[in-house]
Design a protein around this motif. Sequence first.
Motif, PDB file in Angstrom:
ATOM      1  N   THR A 147       0.779  -1.360   0.039  1.00 18.39           N
ATOM      2  CA  THR A 147       0.208  -0.128   0.067  1.00 18.39           C
ATOM      3  C   THR A 147       0.815   1.480   0.036  1.00 18.39           C
ATOM      4  O   THR A 147       0.955   2.087   0.896  1.00 18.39           O
ATOM      5  CB  THR A 147      -0.884  -0.049   1.023  1.00 18.39           C
ATOM      6  OG1 THR A 147      -0.306   0.187   2.464  1.00 18.39           O
ATOM      7  CG2 THR A 147      -1.742  -1.111   1.165  1.00 18.39           C
ATOM      8  N   MET A 174      -2.408  -1.710  -3.651  1.00 23.47           N
ATOM      9  CA  MET A 174      -3.866  -1.261  -3.029  1.00 23.47           C
ATOM     10  C   MET A 174      -3.653  -0.062  -2.333  1.00 23.47           C
ATOM     11  O   MET A 174      -2.718   0.518  -1.582  1.00 23.47           O
ATOM     12  CB  MET A 174      -4.347  -2.204  -2.058  1.00 23.47           C
ATOM     13  CG  MET A 174      -5.949  -2.523  -2.348  1.00 23.47           C
ATOM     14  SD  MET A 174      -6.594  -3.636  -1.218  1.00 23.47           S
ATOM     15  CE  MET A 174      -6.705  -5.004  -2.267  1.00 23.47           C
ATOM     16  N   ASP A 175      -4.655   0.929  -2.348  1.00 22.71           N
ATOM     17  CA  ASP A 175      -4.830   2.214  -1.682  1.00 22.71           C
ATOM     18  C   ASP A 175      -5.092   1.748  -0.166  1.00 22.71           C
ATOM     19  O   ASP A 175      -5.654   0.714   0.191  1.00 22.71           O
ATOM     20  CB  ASP A 175      -6.043   2.851  -2.125  1.00 22.71           C
ATOM     21  CG  ASP A 175      -6.361   3.973  -1.320  1.00 22.71           C
ATOM     22  OD1 ASP A 175      -5.640   5.033  -1.350  1.00 22.71           O
ATOM     23  OD2 ASP A 175      -7.306   3.840  -0.452  1.00 22.71           O
ATOM     24  N   ARG A 177      -6.749   2.881   2.347  1.00 24.79           N
ATOM     25  CA  ARG A 177      -7.977   2.999   3.202  1.00 24.79           C
ATOM     26  C   ARG A 177      -9.000   1.921   2.502  1.00 24.79           C
ATOM     27  O   ARG A 177      -9.618   1.238   3.166  1.00 24.79           O
ATOM     28  CB  ARG A 177      -8.677   4.221   2.913  1.00 24.79           C
ATOM     29  CG  ARG A 177      -7.904   5.461   3.570  1.00 24.79           C
ATOM     30  CD  ARG A 177      -8.643   6.424   4.132  1.00 24.79           C
ATOM     31  NE  ARG A 177      -7.883   7.165   5.042  1.00 24.79           N
ATOM     32  CZ  ARG A 177      -8.105   6.777   6.241  1.00 24.79           C
ATOM     33  NH1 ARG A 177      -8.902   6.124   6.871  1.00 24.79           N
ATOM     34  NH2 ARG A 177      -7.260   7.845   7.221  1.00 24.79           N
ATOM     35  N   HIS A 178      -8.548   1.679   1.095  1.00 24.77           N
ATOM     36  CA  HIS A 178      -9.364   0.500   0.554  1.00 24.77           C
ATOM     37  C   HIS A 178      -8.714  -0.911   1.092  1.00 24.77           C
ATOM     38  O   HIS A 178      -9.773  -1.714   1.567  1.00 24.77           O
ATOM     39  CB  HIS A 178      -9.185   0.627  -1.093  1.00 24.77           C
ATOM     40  CG  HIS A 178     -10.221  -0.470  -1.753  1.00 24.77           C
ATOM     41  ND1 HIS A 178     -11.458  -0.258  -1.600  1.00 24.77           N
ATOM     42  CD2 HIS A 178      -9.886  -1.510  -2.500  1.00 24.77           C
ATOM     43  CE1 HIS A 178     -12.168  -1.430  -2.115  1.00 24.77           C
ATOM     44  NE2 HIS A 178     -11.155  -2.017  -2.472  1.00 24.77           N
ATOM     45  N   HIS A 179      -7.488  -1.153   1.401  1.00 29.72           N
ATOM     46  CA  HIS A 179      -7.000  -2.200   2.180  1.00 29.72           C
ATOM     47  C   HIS A 179      -7.822  -2.339   3.341  1.00 29.72           C
ATOM     48  O   HIS A 179      -8.217  -3.473   3.841  1.00 29.72           O
ATOM     49  CB  HIS A 179      -5.684  -2.063   2.383  1.00 29.72           C
ATOM     50  CG  HIS A 179      -5.124  -3.066   3.384  1.00 29.72           C
ATOM     51  ND1 HIS A 179      -5.197  -2.980   4.740  1.00 29.72           N
ATOM     52  CD2 HIS A 179      -4.476  -4.401   3.024  1.00 29.72           C
ATOM     53  CE1 HIS A 179      -4.519  -3.886   5.179  1.00 29.72           C
ATOM     54  NE2 HIS A 179      -4.125  -4.850   4.212  1.00 29.72           N
TER      55      HIS A 179
END
Length: 302
Positions: A147, A174-175, A177-179
Motif C-alpha cells: 500500500t 492497493m490504496d 484505506r481500501h485495504h
Amino acid sequence: MLPFARVTIIGLGLIGSSIARAVRQHMPTVRVTGHDADPDVRARAEALGFLDDVADTAGASVIDADLVILCVPVGAMGAAAAAIAADLPHDAIVSDVGGSKASVIEALRTALPQATIVPGHPVAGTEHSGPEAGFASLFHGRWCILTPTDDAPEAAVVRLRAFWEALGANVEIMDPRHHDLVLAITSHVPHLIAYTIVGTASDLEEVTRSEVIKYSAGGFRDFTRIAASDPTMWRDVFLNNREAVLEILQRFSEDLTALQRAIRWGDGDTLFDLFSRTRAIRRGIIEQGQDDSRPDFGRAHE
Ligand SMILES: NC(=O)C1=CN([C@@H]2O[C@H](COP(=O)(O)OP(=O)(O)OC[C@H]3O[C@@H](n4cnc5c(N)ncnc54)[C@H](O)[C@@H]3O)[C@@H](O)[C@H]2O)C=CC1
Ligand SMILES: O=C(O)C(=O)Cc1ccc(O)cc1
C-alpha cells in the motif's frame, strides 16, 4: 538479481520468523539480521537458527540494512520505527507487515519522516504466534498487498514486489484505506465474530464448559481456532482499523437482524436464498485455489 542483499527483521514472532525462514530457503545468499524487544524471544530465535545475526538493540540491527521489515503488532509500529530512526541507512527501504494500514502509515511517517517507506501486508497467517510458530512456506501462493503512498519511489515498490514474489507470494498494490475496508470484511470482523461466539458459549449458564468442548461440531471448532489468535495483535488491529470495522459491523448487525426476523416469522425463503448465495461464494474460493483446508496447503509445502 536479488532485490536486497541485507534484510533486517524487527519482531521475531510468527510473521517475522516466517519471512526469515523463507528468505533462507529462497534467497540463501541474503544476510538476515533480526531484533525483538523481548530478550527471551531473541534468545529463542537465536537457538532456532533461522537468522544470520540477532542484534540486542534495534539500532544495531539496521546499521547496514537495505530492507527493514517491521513485524510487530500494529500498535507497536510507531515505537519500533522510532527505535531505528537514528541508525537507518539513508538508502534503506522500510516496510511492515501490519494487518491494518492507514494508521500504521501515519505512525511510520511520523517516526521516519525522511525514509523510503513501502507498507505491506501478507494475507497469510495462523492462530499461532512466536518464533517457533513460523514456517518457510507460509507465503506460498498467498497474497501480499503493498500500500505505497503517492510519494513512494516506483523503484522501491518494484524491489519490494520482487522480494515478496521470491518468497512465493502474489503481489497486489492497493490504496491503504481500501485495504482497511477490504480486510475489515474478510478478516477483522470474522475474527471479532469468532471471539464473540466463543465468549458467548463460555458465558452460558445452562451449558457447561465441558459440554461445549465435548459436543463442539465442526463450525464451532473452526471459530475456536480463530478465537485462539494472539490477543495483543488483535486488540491492536481493532483499535487501529476502528472506522472500517465499525462500518462493516453496522452492516453486519443489520443483516443479522433481518435473519432474526426471518427465523421469527418462519420466512424460509429468505434463509434459503442467503444460504444458496453464500454456498456459491465458498465454491468460488475453492475454484480459485484459495482454500486453506486442502491437504496440500501451507505446511505441506515444507
Ligand atoms: N498472525 C498472523 O496471522 C498475521 C499477522 N500479521 C501482522 O504481523 C504483525 C506481527 O504479528 P505476529 O508475527 O503474528 O505476532 P507475534 O506475537 O508472533 O510476534 C510479534 C513480535 O513483536 C515483538 N515486539 C513487540 N513490540 C516490539 C517493538 N517495539 N520492537 C521490537 N519487537 C517488538 C514481540 O516481542 C513479538 O515477539 C502484526 O502487525 C500483525 O497484524 C500479518 C499477517 C498475518
Ligand atoms: O489464521 C487465520 O485464519 C488468519 O486469518 C490468518 C491471518 C491473520 C491476520 C492477518 O492479517 C492475515 C491472516
